[in-house]
Design a protein around this motif. Structure first.
Motif, PDB file in Angstrom:
ATOM      1  N   ARG A 116       0.893  -0.995   0.166  1.00 15.17           N
ATOM      2  CA  ARG A 116      -0.076  -0.026  -0.033  1.00 15.17           C
ATOM      3  C   ARG A 116       0.802   1.283   0.116  1.00 15.17           C
ATOM      4  NH1 ARG A 116      -4.936  -0.821   1.877  1.00 15.17           N
ATOM      5  NH2 ARG A 116      -4.814   0.971   2.944  1.00 15.17           N
ATOM      6  N   GLN A 117       1.938   1.274  -0.591  1.00 10.77           N
ATOM      7  CA  GLN A 117       3.095   2.302  -0.230  1.00 10.77           C
ATOM      8  C   GLN A 117       2.520   3.452  -1.086  1.00 10.77           C
ATOM      9  OE1 GLN A 117       7.156   1.485  -1.274  1.00 10.77           O
ATOM     10  NE2 GLN A 117       7.581   3.434  -1.494  1.00 10.77           N
ATOM     11  N   ASP A 118       1.863   3.415  -2.400  1.00  7.05           N
ATOM     12  CA  ASP A 118       1.399   4.537  -3.101  1.00  7.05           C
ATOM     13  C   ASP A 118       0.048   5.144  -2.663  1.00  7.05           C
ATOM     14  OD1 ASP A 118       3.294   3.574  -4.963  1.00  7.05           O
ATOM     15  OD2 ASP A 118       1.767   2.903  -6.687  1.00  7.05           O
ATOM     16  N   ILE A 119      -0.604   4.235  -1.627  1.00  2.00           N
ATOM     17  CA  ILE A 119      -1.822   4.830  -1.005  1.00  2.00           C
ATOM     18  C   ILE A 119      -1.238   5.883   0.098  1.00  2.00           C
ATOM     19  CG2 ILE A 119      -3.609   4.121   0.683  1.00  2.00           C
ATOM     20  CD1 ILE A 119      -4.171   1.753  -1.382  1.00  2.00           C
ATOM     21  N   ARG A 120      -0.350   5.369   0.828  1.00  2.00           N
ATOM     22  CA  ARG A 120       0.383   5.811   1.920  1.00  2.00           C
ATOM     23  C   ARG A 120       0.942   7.314   1.342  1.00  2.00           C
ATOM     24  NH1 ARG A 120       2.261   1.537   3.698  1.00  2.00           N
ATOM     25  NH2 ARG A 120       4.095   1.800   2.941  1.00  2.00           N
ATOM     26  N   GLU A 121       1.609   7.099   0.232  1.00  2.00           N
ATOM     27  CA  GLU A 121       2.245   8.491  -0.116  1.00  2.00           C
ATOM     28  C   GLU A 121       1.220   9.396  -0.838  1.00  2.00           C
ATOM     29  OE1 GLU A 121       5.206   7.474  -3.064  1.00  2.00           O
ATOM     30  OE2 GLU A 121       6.292   6.410  -1.402  1.00  2.00           O
ATOM     31  N   ALA A 122       0.241   9.109  -1.197  1.00  2.29           N
ATOM     32  CA  ALA A 122      -1.023   9.934  -1.894  1.00  2.29           C
ATOM     33  C   ALA A 122      -1.515  10.430  -0.613  1.00  2.29           C
ATOM     34  CB  ALA A 122      -1.848   9.013  -2.424  1.00  2.29           C
ATOM     35  N   ARG A 123      -1.488   9.926   0.630  1.00  2.29           N
ATOM     36  CA  ARG A 123      -2.153  10.441   1.949  1.00  2.29           C
ATOM     37  C   ARG A 123      -1.170  11.591   2.280  1.00  2.29           C
ATOM     38  NH1 ARG A 123      -4.593   5.575   4.803  1.00  2.29           N
ATOM     39  NH2 ARG A 123      -2.278   5.407   5.907  1.00  2.29           N
ATOM     40  N   TYR A 124       0.187  11.248   2.320  1.00  4.00           N
ATOM     41  CA  TYR A 124       1.149  12.116   2.777  1.00  4.00           C
ATOM     42  C   TYR A 124       1.151  13.232   1.900  1.00  4.00           C
ATOM     43  CZ  TYR A 124       2.691   8.776   6.111  1.00  4.00           C
ATOM     44  OH  TYR A 124       2.963   7.895   7.249  1.00  4.00           O
ATOM     45  N   GLU A 125       0.471  13.333   0.648  1.00  4.69           N
ATOM     46  CA  GLU A 125       0.627  14.410   0.156  1.00  4.69           C
ATOM     47  C   GLU A 125      -0.434  15.540  -0.003  1.00  4.69           C
ATOM     48  OE1 GLU A 125       1.569  14.259  -4.129  1.00  4.69           O
ATOM     49  OE2 GLU A 125       3.748  13.128  -3.511  1.00  4.69           O
ATOM     50  N   THR A 126      -1.572  14.821   1.311  1.00  5.16           N
ATOM     51  CA  THR A 126      -2.789  15.756   1.393  1.00  5.16           C
ATOM     52  C   THR A 126      -2.088  16.872   2.810  1.00  5.16           C
ATOM     53  OG1 THR A 126      -3.570  14.384   3.129  1.00  5.16           O
ATOM     54  CG2 THR A 126      -4.097  13.956   0.818  1.00  5.16           C
ATOM     55  N   ARG A 127      -3.098  17.710   3.000  1.00  4.55           N
ATOM     56  CA  ARG A 127      -2.711  18.293   4.356  1.00  4.55           C
ATOM     57  C   ARG A 127      -3.105  17.354   5.511  1.00  4.55           C
ATOM     58  NH1 ARG A 127      -6.528  22.845   3.483  1.00  4.55           N
ATOM     59  NH2 ARG A 127      -6.422  22.217   1.536  1.00  4.55           N
ATOM     60  N   TRP A 128      -2.296  16.416   6.009  1.00  4.57           N
ATOM     61  CA  TRP A 128      -2.863  15.352   7.001  1.00  4.57           C
ATOM     62  C   TRP A 128      -2.621  15.648   8.064  1.00  4.57           C
ATOM     63  CZ3 TRP A 128       0.500  12.380   9.933  1.00  4.57           C
ATOM     64  CH2 TRP A 128       2.069  12.421   9.357  1.00  4.57           C
ATOM     65  N   VAL A 129      -3.308  15.188   9.347  1.00  2.00           N
ATOM     66  CA  VAL A 129      -2.956  15.548  10.600  1.00  2.00           C
ATOM     67  C   VAL A 129      -3.688  14.449  11.451  1.00  2.00           C
ATOM     68  CG1 VAL A 129      -3.280  17.129  12.515  1.00  2.00           C
ATOM     69  CG2 VAL A 129      -3.515  17.957  10.492  1.00  2.00           C
ATOM     70  N   SER A 130      -2.808  13.832  12.365  1.00  3.94           N
ATOM     71  CA  SER A 130      -3.340  12.703  13.344  1.00  3.94           C
ATOM     72  C   SER A 130      -3.355  13.266  14.674  1.00  3.94           C
ATOM     73  CB  SER A 130      -2.011  11.599  13.311  1.00  3.94           C
ATOM     74  OG  SER A 130      -1.999  11.035  12.200  1.00  3.94           O
ATOM     75  N   THR A 131      -4.576  13.067  15.224  1.00  9.19           N
ATOM     76  CA  THR A 131      -4.837  13.386  16.507  1.00  9.19           C
ATOM     77  C   THR A 131      -5.622  12.074  17.349  1.00  9.19           C
ATOM     78  OG1 THR A 131      -5.957  15.081  17.975  1.00  9.19           O
ATOM     79  CG2 THR A 131      -7.160  14.366  16.367  1.00  9.19           C
ATOM     80  N   LEU A 132      -5.715  12.227  18.383  1.00  8.25           N
ATOM     81  CA  LEU A 132      -6.282  10.960  19.272  1.00  8.25           C
ATOM     82  C   LEU A 132      -7.503  11.618  20.189  1.00  8.25           C
ATOM     83  CD1 LEU A 132      -3.402   9.275  20.839  1.00  8.25           C
ATOM     84  CD2 LEU A 132      -4.743   8.408  19.160  1.00  8.25           C
ATOM     85  N   HIS A 133      -8.447  10.910  20.309  1.00  3.15           N
ATOM     86  CA  HIS A 133      -9.703  11.455  21.056  1.00  3.15           C
ATOM     87  C   HIS A 133      -9.445  10.541  22.434  1.00  3.15           C
ATOM     88  CE1 HIS A 133     -13.603  12.592  22.254  1.00  3.15           C
ATOM     89  NE2 HIS A 133     -14.166  11.233  22.543  1.00  3.15           N
ATOM     90  N   PRO A 134      -9.363  11.243  23.467  1.00  2.00           N
ATOM     91  CA  PRO A 134      -9.045  10.496  24.712  1.00  2.00           C
ATOM     92  C   PRO A 134     -10.257   9.661  25.115  1.00  2.00           C
ATOM     93  CG  PRO A 134      -9.844  12.859  24.894  1.00  2.00           C
ATOM     94  CD  PRO A 134      -9.561  12.776  23.594  1.00  2.00           C
ATOM     95  N   THR A 135      -9.871   8.309  25.069  1.00  3.96           N
ATOM     96  CA  THR A 135     -10.509   7.075  25.469  1.00  3.96           C
ATOM     97  C   THR A 135     -10.524   6.400  26.592  1.00  3.96           C
ATOM     98  OG1 THR A 135      -9.214   5.682  24.402  1.00  3.96           O
ATOM     99  CG2 THR A 135     -10.884   6.654  22.759  1.00  3.96           C
ATOM    100  N   ARG A 136     -11.421   5.387  27.051  1.00  3.85           N
ATOM    101  CA  ARG A 136     -11.029   4.669  28.396  1.00  3.85           C
ATOM    102  C   ARG A 136      -9.781   3.836  28.035  1.00  3.85           C
ATOM    103  NH1 ARG A 136     -16.017   6.011  28.393  1.00  3.85           N
ATOM    104  NH2 ARG A 136     -17.101   6.571  30.465  1.00  3.85           N
ATOM    105  N   SER A 137      -9.707   3.330  26.737  1.00  6.22           N
ATOM    106  CA  SER A 137      -8.405   2.598  26.393  1.00  6.22           C
ATOM    107  C   SER A 137      -7.050   3.341  26.569  1.00  6.22           C
ATOM    108  CB  SER A 137      -8.790   1.832  25.071  1.00  6.22           C
ATOM    109  OG  SER A 137      -7.709   1.852  24.553  1.00  6.22           O
ATOM    110  N   LEU A 138      -6.991   4.509  26.161  1.00  8.53           N
ATOM    111  CA  LEU A 138      -5.901   5.112  26.285  1.00  8.53           C
ATOM    112  C   LEU A 138      -5.729   5.737  27.856  1.00  8.53           C
ATOM    113  CD1 LEU A 138      -6.433   7.674  23.053  1.00  8.53           C
ATOM    114  CD2 LEU A 138      -4.373   6.081  23.414  1.00  8.53           C
TER     115      LEU A 138
END
Lengths: 366, 366
Positions: A116-138
């Motif tokens: 899935r390398q091309d998919i990952r690269e296409a994603r990295y070419e967007t304005r991408w941001v990772s965040t986390l919702h504070p959950t009970r598991s975290l």
């Protein structure tokens, strides 16, 4: 709805991803991130962006990967097309079980990832941001009560990012002008070259080449590492606890290693490829909203009073035009506490001592 | 996991959508359909299909639509590209609240829907199948206990579809050869022309031009409707209860209507466009696994002993090559009980009387 969820959504959409009217947004929603997703959807509606939500579940992935024969098709066209036409990718992490894929063989993960390398690269070419919702598991991962964890997470996320960016600009300027970094702490005396490299002022916004919320670190791509380092901040790597990993470098490469716990995980990591034996990142944590370890790298590596080093891939943003930097299939961060009996020097000048930066009150020059 | 969930997934993937190795599948997951999604993901992994999951939440839609200014971009490129490259679309319905979008203005829904016509068409060109995971919210809608509702739903879904398809072939043959259908029941005496139209043997599989699981109906596209019909099966339309809707037709068009409850909803529907005043579908329910009304059209319209008629759009599969059939932005099904004092005639021959088909035990010819 907790008002902090709405504030989190506003920071993500406006400060981090700079969403504008007409943007094609892919919103990846973890099963327990529903409330944050609702708040983000509201904000995207206000901005006039176009919303498509994907569902990101470890349990779904496990079921799919376990049943598959590991001969994965390369870059399936529907998913590739989705990201090629996307302007923004927002990942809202939050599951029910941090170990949901614990019994999927590593080879299966690797084969799936590789296809899935091309998919990952296409994603990295967007304005991408990772965040986390504070959950009970975290919260459980952090050994914290749920409400206590929420307070912790929102302290880290709901910063005055503009003023932190201004403070971090000091560190970026020092790194950009510097040639050699030295880290000294208990079990650590390491030098790295950073000449010609550009530091990233990671202020939780794509405007700063920064793709995590929270962020709050300045990082660059070191070379020619010499000496030894001990990562004394406990963490979980690939599902296994690791403690006090010690690496010894000569001429930029790991020449020896041991660990109080998890040495076999480190061995696996080092065996991945040649680049896994070199550093891809030196990062300096500067988010004072993060005041303790929670065993989640998104938070831990940004903590004030810490530095982290990553084995593996370097970020392009740090490299001179045309230079490729350390290449590897992995990028594994490990963290050293710098709050005590420690110093960070650039070209012989002490920039941080015992957790205080030179522009902060209480910094001791000598 | 309840073994019936795995069986549901197997029917959906293998019988309904005919998924094969290499198919690009979009799996739409409702927030409460997680368990079914896990079972479907496992089955898709086994088949070697390529899985992308989307998240379909009424609460997310509400937040987005309420915040938007109603000037929606036409067919956003990322979502359009996803469906254009997809081979299969599986929709797993299941939310927490059937009324999650109750306060979104109708005009907003209409504007959003209108802006997405190409996306909808691209989806209809895949092997698409809609199903529902039995949730507590659906149980509540049906006035049933959760466990009771699960039994009901799996009775409807886990049929011997091949043998039901064989039985329904009888009805299809009669409709394909026939010219005129007459429905007679309490408050109903209606005739329709069906000459030249092709009936669909809707056996819950794309192989039969059938896109619902459960299905179990035979339907065609009638014209030249004359007479009156009373829809005596209670249902909820656009969030409002409707009871005993009576329509009077002349020359194919509604010329009069009333209802014991919900007459204003019917008025709204009839005002949509010209096609909303004509029938798009005559469907004959033949799924004997569905033994009661549950106020969910996916199940109700397939019930044995019922017929349903839809105002609005006709399905292309029923139409002669090159003929367009009734056109409308809507397709609204309403149901008549045929179990008592009722008959269905084709060209004067009684095909069903008091709920018994002519090939069934207990059928009374006179």
């Amino acid at each position: 709805m907790d008002e902090r969820i709405r504030e989190h959504a506003a920071v993500l959409v406006d400060w981090s991803a700079r969403v504008e009217s007409g943007d094609n947004v892919v919103l990846s929603v973890g099963p327990e991130a529903h409330e944050l997703a609702v708040a983000v959807a509201e904000k995207l509606g206000e901005r006039g962006a176009n919303l498509l939500s994907t569902y990101s579940s470890g349990e779904l992935s496990r079921a799919y990967l376990q049943a598959h024969d590991d001969e994965f098709d390369e870059n399936p066209a529907h998913e590739l097309a989705l990201y090629e036409e996307a302007d923004v990718y927002l990942s809202l992490g939050g599951g029910r079980n941090m170990s949901a894929t614990a019994d999927v063989p590593g080879d299966t993960h690797t084969a799936h990832r590789r296809a899935r390398q091309d998919i990952r690269e296409a994603r990295y070419e967007t304005r991408w941001v990772s965040t986390l919702h504070p959950t009970r598991s975290l919260a459980q991962q952090a050994n914290m009560a749920y409400e206590e964890y929420q307070d912790f997470a929102y302290d880290a996320i709901l910063r005055d990012w503009e003023s932190l960016a201004d403070e971090m600009a000091n560190m970026k300027a020092l790194l950009d002008d510097g040639s050699e970094v030295r880290l000294v702490s208990s079990g650590t005396d390491l030098t790295m070259h950073i000449e010609g490299r550009t530091a990233v002022n990671s202020a939780a916004s794509v405007e700063y080449d920064s793709h995590n919320l929270p962020s709050g670190e300045v990082f660059t791509a070191p070379t020619a590492t010499e000496g030894e380092v001990t990562f004394d901040v406990p963490m979980t790597l690939r599902g296994d606890p690791v403690r006090n990993v010690r690496l010894e470098f000569a001429d930029g490469e790991v020449v020896d290693y041991d660990a109080e716990q998890g040495a076999d995980v480190i061995a696996d990591i080092l065996e991945t490829d040649a680049g896994a034996n070199r550093l891809g990142e030196l990062g300096i944590g500067m988010n004072r909203g993060i005041d303790r370890y929670t065993d989640t790298i998104l938070f831990d590596e940004k903590m004030g009073d810490t530095v982290h080093l990553a084995l593996g891939r370097a970020y392009d943003a740090c490299l001179p035009e045309g230079e490729s930097g350390n290449d590897s299939a992995i990028h594994v961060d490990m963290i050293t506490d710098m709050s005590d009996e420690s110093r960070l020097e650039i070209d012989g000048k002490v920039v941080q001592r015992n957790g205080r930066f030179r522009w902060e009150d209480g910094f001791e020059a000598e």
